[in-house]
Structure formats: structure tokens, C-alpha cells
Design a protein around this motif. Structure first.
Motif, PDB file in Angstrom:
ATOM      1  N   THR A 186       2.098   0.393 -14.473  1.00 57.41           N
ATOM      2  CA  THR A 186       2.082  -0.535 -15.600  1.00 57.41           C
ATOM      3  C   THR A 186       3.331  -1.398 -15.547  1.00 57.41           C
ATOM      4  OG1 THR A 186       1.016   1.209 -16.846  1.00 57.41           O
ATOM      5  CG2 THR A 186       1.839  -0.623 -18.123  1.00 57.41           C
ATOM      6  N   SER A 197      -1.386   5.220 -11.798  1.00 59.10           N
ATOM      7  CA  SER A 197      -1.435   3.984 -12.577  1.00 59.10           C
ATOM      8  C   SER A 197      -0.035   3.381 -12.615  1.00 59.10           C
ATOM      9  CB  SER A 197      -1.992   4.239 -13.978  1.00 59.10           C
ATOM     10  OG  SER A 197      -0.977   4.494 -14.885  1.00 59.10           O
ATOM     11  N   ARG A 213      -7.146   5.563  -7.156  1.00 58.98           N
ATOM     12  CA  ARG A 213      -7.430   7.001  -7.089  1.00 58.98           C
ATOM     13  C   ARG A 213      -7.745   7.407  -5.650  1.00 58.98           C
ATOM     14  NH1 ARG A 213     -11.369   9.334 -11.332  1.00 58.98           N
ATOM     15  NH2 ARG A 213     -12.871   7.832 -10.531  1.00 58.98           N
ATOM     16  N   SER A 236      -0.390  15.097 -15.941  1.00 56.29           N
ATOM     17  CA  SER A 236       0.097  13.743 -15.647  1.00 56.29           C
ATOM     18  C   SER A 236       1.619  13.741 -15.686  1.00 56.29           C
ATOM     19  CB  SER A 236      -0.421  12.739 -16.678  1.00 56.29           C
ATOM     20  OG  SER A 236      -1.819  12.682 -16.648  1.00 56.29           O
ATOM     21  N   GLU A 295      -1.873  -3.318 -16.137  1.00 59.39           N
ATOM     22  CA  GLU A 295      -1.812  -2.054 -15.410  1.00 59.39           C
ATOM     23  C   GLU A 295      -2.681  -2.160 -14.159  1.00 59.39           C
ATOM     24  OE1 GLU A 295      -4.084   0.967 -17.332  1.00 59.39           O
ATOM     25  OE2 GLU A 295      -3.244   2.590 -16.141  1.00 59.39           O
ATOM     26  N   TRP A 296      -2.208  -1.567 -13.059  1.00 60.03           N
ATOM     27  CA  TRP A 296      -3.029  -1.385 -11.857  1.00 60.03           C
ATOM     28  C   TRP A 296      -3.344   0.104 -11.751  1.00 60.03           C
ATOM     29  CZ3 TRP A 296      -2.481   1.809  -7.702  1.00 60.03           C
ATOM     30  CH2 TRP A 296      -3.336   1.599  -6.622  1.00 60.03           C
ATOM     31  N   TRP A 297      -4.495   0.395 -11.210  1.00 60.11           N
ATOM     32  CA  TRP A 297      -4.928   1.790 -11.162  1.00 60.11           C
ATOM     33  C   TRP A 297      -5.616   2.072  -9.826  1.00 60.11           C
ATOM     34  CZ3 TRP A 297      -9.731   4.048 -10.637  1.00 60.11           C
ATOM     35  CH2 TRP A 297      -9.850   5.386 -11.056  1.00 60.11           C
ATOM     36  N   GLU A 323      -4.717  10.273  -9.349  1.00 60.96           N
ATOM     37  CA  GLU A 323      -4.825   8.927  -9.917  1.00 60.96           C
ATOM     38  C   GLU A 323      -3.428   8.376 -10.137  1.00 60.96           C
ATOM     39  OE1 GLU A 323      -8.862  10.048 -12.398  1.00 60.96           O
ATOM     40  OE2 GLU A 323      -7.157   9.160 -13.454  1.00 60.96           O
TER      41      GLU A 323
END
Ligand SMILES: O=P(O)(O)OC[C@H]1O[C@H](O)[C@H](O)[C@@H](O)[C@@H]1O
Length: 285
Positions: free
Chosen positions: A143, A141, A278, A106, A274-276, A139
């Protein structure tokens, strides 16, 4: 000998990067510049991502190829630099692990004084790259650590490497509404069972919730997204090198961008939220 799963620092055309490997022989390279995946090779397969031989790796412009992260603006949908603020920023490693055949890393990038002069919001973007067998997961994310909501558009701008772009077909878009960015017209409905690239293509397909299949003579990729509402399909076609000096004349034949995007409708992230999203790519055959 079976390779050991690992995450190791490496140098990719002079830019600091991390190389991921799995025990079954998959590998990937992700650049700290732009938080950009630049290579993905599933076990026993060829390279799946296109990176231009004319790509620039010194941060003076975005790296042409791999998977650029576009945030907080997709393309020119606003007054920020094209595709937003993150493509030439340095990202930091926030996590890495290897377990059960999966290797992941990450990377994070947040706001700073320079970003706030262009876009006055606090944000934390984290990209996780995970490889496992024939599968790649990306992925993203986003925030909002600030005190005011922010709205964004964006994308994982994936350059899939193909042997010959005119010979691939992209299935799964039938019946979706799309905006053809090359025409000054209202959205229209896709009526072709599969998209074949025979000219410049720059389309935003809306509300694409199903898996896509990218087929060429040698193999089929499955492409799935979660969280991202839209899919952008882009190929600049012949003459691209005049508009994109970091592409060579025949490069348009070597890739098709199939991008997981938030483009039609900006997403708002409330303070503390938060938006996520993938994008998953799997080699099916
Ligand atoms: O040249 P770039 O800034 O990387 O953008 C490359 C392309 O990205 C997206 O796919 C857009 O839909 C295109 O309109 C744009 O030309």
C-alpha cells in the motif's frame, strides 16, 4: 488426537517466529525477521521449504531459505541493496485467525527513517500466510500511504525443498519468453516442454499466467500466482558455497527457487492505492 488449530509464538534458531497449525495436521513457521515463511509441512507430508543449515538468523544478513520477501527491488534491478529493504527488517503481527480448516497470520512492515534514507517513499507491506489442508497461500499487499506514487519490483522468493534437484522437472513454462540472467543476451522463448536443472539456472520468465507443476519422484506440487507478472527460476549449482557462504557445498541439490515476481516491468502504486499478489502452492500427489 486431533491437533487444535493454533497460532503460537515460537523460537526458530533464536529468531522470534509464529507457528501455525491446522486441525488436519498441517503446520508452518513464519519469522518476524523478514516476514519470512521458514517452514511448511502439509498433513502427513515432509517439510516443503528449504532452509540452509548455514542460514544466519541474527538479522545481519537475510535468512537463506524459506520465502524471503523482496521489495521494493528485485535482485539487482536498481541501486538499492539486493532484493530491497525488507529481508532483514522486523515485521509485526497484524492479524491471525483460524476458521473452516484454515489457519492464517498476517505480518506488516512499513517505512521508517532508515528505509526512507535509501528509498524516499511511504509504504506498508503486508504478508498473509494461510495454510489449509495440502495448500499454502502467500499473499503480499503493498500500500502507498504517501503523497507521491512509487514504482517497485519484487518477489516472493520461494525456496522449494527437493530430494535431488537434477531429478525434478518444472512444467508450464513452454512458449514463454524469458531473460537468462546468466547470459548477456536478449530474451528468448522457452522451447523445452519442461525445465530440468543440469547447471546454474537464473531466469526471469515473463507474463506467466498459468499454473506450474514441479514434479519429482515422490510428489508433484502445483504452483499458481496471481498479481505477479513473472516467474523467476533460480538454482546456483555446484560451487555455490563460494559465492553464497550461507549455503553448504551440496545444498544446491536440495532446492529449486520458483519465485512469484514483478521483475520485467516495475509496477506503480498511486497514493492511497494498493497492489496485491499471491503465490499458491498445493501438494497434488
Ligand atoms: O543471495 P540472494 O540475495 O538471496 O539472491 C539469490 C538469487 O535471487 C534471485 O533468484 C536472483 O534471480 C538471483 O540472481 C540471486 O542470486
Amino acid at each position: 488426537m486431533t491437533p487444535l488449530p493454533s497460532v503460537t509464538p515460537c523460537d526458530f534458531h533464536g529468531t522470534p517466529a509464529l507457528r501455525l497449525t491446522t486441525g488436519d495436521g498441517a503446520s508452518a513457521v513464519v519469522s518476524l525477521l523478514g516476514g519470512q515463511l521458514l517452514s511448511w509441512v502439509p498433513p502427513g507430508e515432509k517439510e516443503q521449504l528449504f532452509v540452509s543449515e548455514r542460514a544466519v538468523f541474527d538479522g545481519s544478513k537475510p535468512i537463506r531459505g524459506g520465502v524471503p520477501v523482496c521489495f521494493p527491488q528485485f535482485a539487482d534491478l536498481g541501486g538499492l541493496p539486493k532484493h530491497g529493504l525488507l529481508r532483514t527488517r522486523r515485521w509485526e503481527v497484524s492479524d491471525q485467525s483460524q476458521h473452516n480448516g484454515c489457519t492464517l497470520v498476517s505480518l506488516v512492515c512499513g517505512d521508517d527513517a532508515a528505509s526512507r534514507t535509501l528509498w524516499p517513499h511511504a509504504f506498508r507491506a503486508e504478508l498473509t500466510v494461510a495454510i489449509e489442508g495440502e495448500r499454502l497461500d502467500l499473499e503480499l499487499s503493498l500500500t502507498n500511504p504517501g503523497e507521491a506514487p512509487f514504482a517497485f519490483t519484487g518477489a516472493l522468493h520461494t525456496y522449494l525443498k527437493v530430494a535431488e534437484v537434477e531429478e525434478v522437472s518444472l512444467e508450464g513454462l513452454y512458449g514463454l519468453d524469458y531473460l537468462d540472467k546468466l547470459k548477456d543476451a536478449a530474451p528468448t522463448r522457452e522451447t523445452a516442454p519442461s525445465l530440468v536443472v543440469e547447471r546454474e539456472v537464473d531466469r526471469i520468465y515473463y507474463d506467466c499466467a498459468r499454473p506450474l507443476l514441479l514434479r519429482d519422484e515422490q510428489h508433484t506440487l502445483g504452483i499458481n500466482t496471481e498479481g505477479f507478472s513473472d516467474v523467476v527460476v533460480w538454482n546456483p549449482w555446484e560451487g555455490a558455497e563460494a559465492r553464497f557462504p550461507d549455503l553448504a557445498a551440496k545444498d544446491f541439490r536440495r532446492f529449486l527457487c520458483v519465485e512469484a515476481a514483478v521483475a520485467r516491468q516495475p509496477v506503480t502504486v498511486a497514493p492511497g492505492e494498493e497492489w496485491w499478489g499471491r503465490q499458491t502452492v498445493v501438494v497434488l500427489s
